[in-house]
Scaffold this active site. Structure first.
Site, PDB file in Angstrom:
ATOM      1  N   GLY A 538       0.836  -1.206   0.000  1.00  0.00           N
ATOM      2  CA  GLY A 538       0.000   0.000   0.000  1.00  0.00           C
ATOM      3  C   GLY A 538       0.860   1.240   0.000  1.00  0.00           C
ATOM      4  N   GLU A 541       0.640   7.605   4.117  1.00  0.00           N
ATOM      5  CA  GLU A 541       0.819   9.036   4.090  1.00  0.00           C
ATOM      6  C   GLU A 541       2.280   9.449   3.992  1.00  0.00           C
ATOM      7  OE1 GLU A 541      -0.104  11.186   7.552  1.00  0.00           O
ATOM      8  OE2 GLU A 541       1.041  12.689   6.453  1.00  0.00           O
ATOM      9  N   GLY A 543       4.777   7.420   2.824  1.00  0.00           N
ATOM     10  CA  GLY A 543       5.522   6.677   1.812  1.00  0.00           C
ATOM     11  C   GLY A 543       4.934   5.290   1.654  1.00  0.00           C
ATOM     12  N   VAL A 545       4.068   1.301   2.025  1.00  0.00           N
ATOM     13  CA  VAL A 545       3.890   0.304   3.085  1.00  0.00           C
ATOM     14  C   VAL A 545       4.261  -1.036   2.445  1.00  0.00           C
ATOM     15  CG1 VAL A 545       2.290  -0.711   4.750  1.00  0.00           C
ATOM     16  CG2 VAL A 545       1.965   1.655   4.014  1.00  0.00           C
ATOM     17  N   LYS A 567       5.891   0.437   7.513  1.00  0.00           N
ATOM     18  CA  LYS A 567       5.612   1.732   6.885  1.00  0.00           C
ATOM     19  C   LYS A 567       6.927   2.463   6.730  1.00  0.00           C
ATOM     20  CE  LYS A 567       0.886   2.435   8.322  1.00  0.00           C
ATOM     21  NZ  LYS A 567      -0.075   3.261   9.033  1.00  0.00           N
ATOM     22  N   ASP A 660      -9.780  10.176  12.340  1.00  0.00           N
ATOM     23  CA  ASP A 660      -9.734   9.778  10.928  1.00  0.00           C
ATOM     24  C   ASP A 660     -10.386   8.404  10.760  1.00  0.00           C
ATOM     25  OD1 ASP A 660      -9.220   9.990   8.281  1.00  0.00           O
ATOM     26  OD2 ASP A 660      -7.055   9.672   8.412  1.00  0.00           O
TER      27      ASP A 660
END
Ligand code: AMP
Length: 812
Positions: A538, A541, A543, A545, A567, A660
């Site tokens: 993935g 935010e 960079g 994953v 991450k 969030d």
């Protein structure tokens, strides 16, 4: 100020070489990419070998030591030098130089963005060209620069030109997939490196309209505000080349600064669009809250309206002339104090606690038509004149070289979302009855971004970035920097330009950085050697994953291999390390089966950080709903809803707000287990209150936010409940975008009109009823997470014994 020297004087030193003409796709037929990358790196290093005089932030004493050691080696040569970052300011540098047994330190001032001078010497773009000039002529220095103490080349941003590398070439060939490969490689050149033509890879993508490439570069941390040799940012380049599509990518994806001024022309991007007659670009910039009447940095205060008229772009002229700047939502009675003088204004703000962005407006004693903005920053008070001017028969207000606005209210509103030129944006005012008023810029959530829907392969959706304040790079620092001729100081004298005194207004367009409000806790560190990095799973935010393997030490000397998600942290132009660590610190404090488990922080050989957490095999719930809707039954949704509510109940007990909560941030371990992730926006609520007050700007997922978050920055467990309701709606609509294509501001209006999302097609009434409860205007009337957990557990009417067992186990 001295005149700028001729920019083209020495471009020959950056002359092209024959290899840069070869297409990378051709080269790839001859050897593998990894070999090309290694060769390219070597080639760049070699071409930069004459510029390794930069030593970063070292102190004056260390610089003297380095030079003294150099003198011994070089046999006391005159003109031995190095360049270092000034310890007073990161935008100025110091030249440390040996001559006749003495060491001198010359302040290199950044006169305007990326333009430097030493004392009364010429102003030159780029540190590299400045040094090169002094290698030829002393121009006031005690000697020309001869040799340097070797360290590294100057920072990309401060260079006039660099070496065309493999990334530049791949961009020019519009090879998105190849670029992705390059960016992933450890031999990838610096993403912000300048080519021999002074452009970054992003500049080129913007010039040629390569949207996917621009998107990719931004996601990998390309600096969206960097300047090319002509002083153009990527936004300026889009406006020149009429590539309107990339403008929104730059602003939404990269937070590009619509106010960035070209230091050569004095124009911001909308000037460029008006000059070229590129209507579409102009309209998009206005949509993103570009000021419509910014003034060029020239004697005529040239506006885009003037340019459109002079160059006969009638449609652009009409667009600007008719542009009704957004309705104001701020009122004079909230901040206007005509009776106050400077001293009493200061006293009033002190009395109110000098919080960041607190302000009032008063009359000016100098001119009856003018006003003064009195503003708190860094617990000090600063005063800025609000002047007026007649422009095309209209009475206009402005501050310094900022844009014209037709009323004080419009001006205040503009500065409540752009700190353009001020040390911080206006956030709170004192009214005439001395109450504090939160400035709600309503129409103007220029920093807010709606998270996009389903990512495609090359352009994965970018999640909102927490607390990134605008980082304008345009310049007016010249206003505070003198250019007096000063004799070289004695070796023991202090540096030539001392820092401004404490009460001097801070440099215009200073960057604000959010403070970490959580007390730093010791982060659990893990040894990098125990980690094996695998494929990408993935884009986060900060960079990439990636999936990985962690050799976890268990009792005794045995180890166990466990799957982890890692991450990777990609530092951006704005130093976001603190945000990254904040997420890690929050996660470390949590331990619950419905929350993704934090394992530790690791650091690679280049001191790049990685956040390691448990691997959640099925990934994002949103993606699963979109990809396999037929696999998801109602009872799955009930089970996940009850698990999310349970995790949120735990968060509430830990006195934390998530801020969030959304389907994209729920991960599925398997069909029977959902977990809450992404704590980048999470905050602790104060011990004496039940909400967290957001004090910094940030790009927020507005469609998931309750009205009190949007209007007052109040975040509470009840506002998380509102977001839970939106998450439910996403789940029961199988991944649809809430409020479809409505913009943030339209959603706010929609909610204020008491309207709510409608019942998804296949959503049972009982579930929709809960959503409506979560969206009660009154935070106190909304259900609590423990009730929601119970409700969905009970609603799980078809649930199997397994589900019951899962939930009962979790509750224990
Ligand atoms: P985030 O930075 O949390 O938004 O993560 C971006 C994407 O990476 C998510 O949408 C997931 O697809 C994937 N991802 C993040 N964390 C994990 C994890 N712990 N296990 C599996 N996939 C993850």
């Amino acid at each position: 100020m001295s005149a700028e020297s001729d920019d083209d004087a020495d471009s020959s030193i950056y002359a092209n070489d024959s290899s840069s003409n070869l297409r990378i796709t051709q080269l790839l037929k001859t050897k593998p990419l990894i070999d090309l990358l290694k060769e390219d790196k070597e080639n760049c290093k070699q071409k930069d070998s004459e510029k390794l005089w930069y030593h970063g932030r070292i102190t004056r004493d260390v610089a003297e030591d380095v030079l003294k050691r150099g003198l011994v080696r070089q046999n006391s040569i005159d003109g031995l030098f190095l360049v270092r970052e000034s310890s007073f300011s990161s935008s100025s540098f110091v030249l440390s130089l040996c001559c006749k047994g003495n060491i001198y330190h010359f302040q290199i001032n950044e006169v305007k963005t990326s333009h430097f001078s030493i004392d009364a010497g010429p102003t030159v773009q780029g540190l590299d060209r400045l040094i090169q000039n002094y290698q030829k002529l002393a121009q006031g220095l005690p000697t020309i620069l001869t040799q340097f103490c070797k360290c590294k080349p100057p920072p990309d941003e401060q260079r006039y030109a660099g070496v065309t590398n493999i990334l530049h070439k791949a961009v020019l060939e519009d090879k998105a997939e190849l670029i992705q490969e390059i960016l992933k490689s450890k031999y990838c050149p610096s993403i912000n490196a300048k080519s021999e033509w002074g452009t970054t890879a992003l500049h080129e993508a913007c010039t040629y309209g390569f949207e996917n490439v621009a998107d990719l570069l931004i996601r990998h941390g390309a600096n969206v505000n960097s300047l090319d040799r002509d002083g153009q940012t990527p936004l300026h380049r889009c406006c020149t080349a009429n590539n309107a599509g990339i403008i929104s990518i730059l602003i939404q994806g990269g937070n590009a600064n619509v106010n960035a001024r070209n230091p050569k022309s004095g124009w911001i991007p909308i000037h460029q669009a008006a000059y070229q007659g590129h209507l579409k670009c102009l309209k998009i910039l206005l949509d993103f809250h570009s000021p419509y009447l910014p003034r060029a940095d020239d004697d005529d205060d040239t506006t885009p309206l003037d340019l459109a008229e002079n160059y006969e772009h009638k449609d652009c002229f009409k667009e600007i002339d008719n542009f009704e700047c957004q309705k104001v939502v701020t009122h004079k009675y909230d901040w206007f104090h005509p009776e106050l003088d400077r001293h009493s204004a200061q006293k009033l703000l002190e009395f109110k606690g000098l919080s960041e962005g607190l302000f009032l407006v008063r009359n000016s004693k100098k001119n009856p038509d003018w006003h003064v903005l009195t503003l708190c920053h860094d617990e000090k008070v600063f005063n800025y004149e609000i002047k007026t001017k007649n422009y095309r028969d209209r009475h206009m207000y402005y501050i310094d070289d900022g844009p014209f606005y037709k009323s004080l209210e419009h001006l205040i509103q503009y500065y409540s979302y752009h700190n353009n030129g001020l040390p911080c944006a206006l956030s709170m005012s004192v009214n005439t009855t001395k109450e504090l008023i939160q400035i709600s810029s309503d129409e103007d959530y220029s920093n807010l971004i709606e998270t996009q829907r389903k990512p495609d392969k090359i352009s994965p959706a970018l999640p909102p970035r927490p607390d990134i304040l605008e980082a304008p790079v345009t310049d007016t620092t010249k206003k505070h920097i003198g250019s007096h001729l000063t004799p070289p100081p004695s070796p023991t004298a202090p540096s030539m330009s001392p820092p401004p005194p404490p009460n001097h207004p801070p440099p215009f367009r200073q960057q604000s950085v959010s403070k970490a409000e959580a007390a730093p806790i010791e982060l659990r560190r893990i040894d990098r050697k125990l980690l094996k990095l695998g494929r990408e799973i993935g884009q986060g935010e900060f960079g990439q994953v990636v999936k990985g393997e962690y050799k976890k030490k268990t009792a005794g000397k045995t180890t166990e291999k466990i799957n982890v998600a890692i991450k990777l942290f990609h530092r951006t132009a704005i130093d976001n390390t603190e945000d990254f660590l904040k997420e890690a610190r929050t996660m470390q404090q949590l331990d619950h089966s419905c929350i993704v488990n934090f394992i530790g922080i690791a650091e690679n050989d280049n001191h790049e950080l990685m956040l390691v957490e448990e691997y959640i095999a099925m990934g994002s719930m949103l993606d699963y709903l979109l990809d396999y809707p037929s696999h998801v039954k109602k009872d799955d949704l009930y089970l996940w809803a009850s698990q999310i509510a349970l995790g949120m109940k735990y968060l509430e007990e830990k006195k934390m707000v998530h801020r969030d909560l959304a389907a994209r941030n729920i991960l599925l371990q398997d069909k029977k287990m959902a977990k809450i992730s992404d704590f980048g926006l999470s905050r602790a609520v104060g011990s004496n209150s039940d909400y967290y007050k957001a004090t910094t700007g940030g790009r927020w997922p507005i469609k998931w936010y309750a009205p009190e978050c949007v209007n007052y920055g109040h975040f509470s467990h009840a506002s998380d409940v509102w977001s839970f309701g939106i998450t439910l709606w996403e789940m029961f609509s199988y991944g649809e975008q809430p409020y479809e294509n409505m913009k943030g501001i339209e959603v706010i209006k929609f909610i204020e009109e008491e309207k709510r999302l409608s019942q998804p097609k296949e959503c049972p009434d009982v579930a929709y009823k809960q959503m409506l409860k979560c969206w009660n205007k009154e935070p106190k009337q909304r259900p609590k997470f423990f009730e929601l957990n119970q409700h969905f557990h009970q609603e799980d009417i078809y649930n199997t014994v397994v589900c019951r067992e899962v939930m009962n186990k979790l509750r224990k």
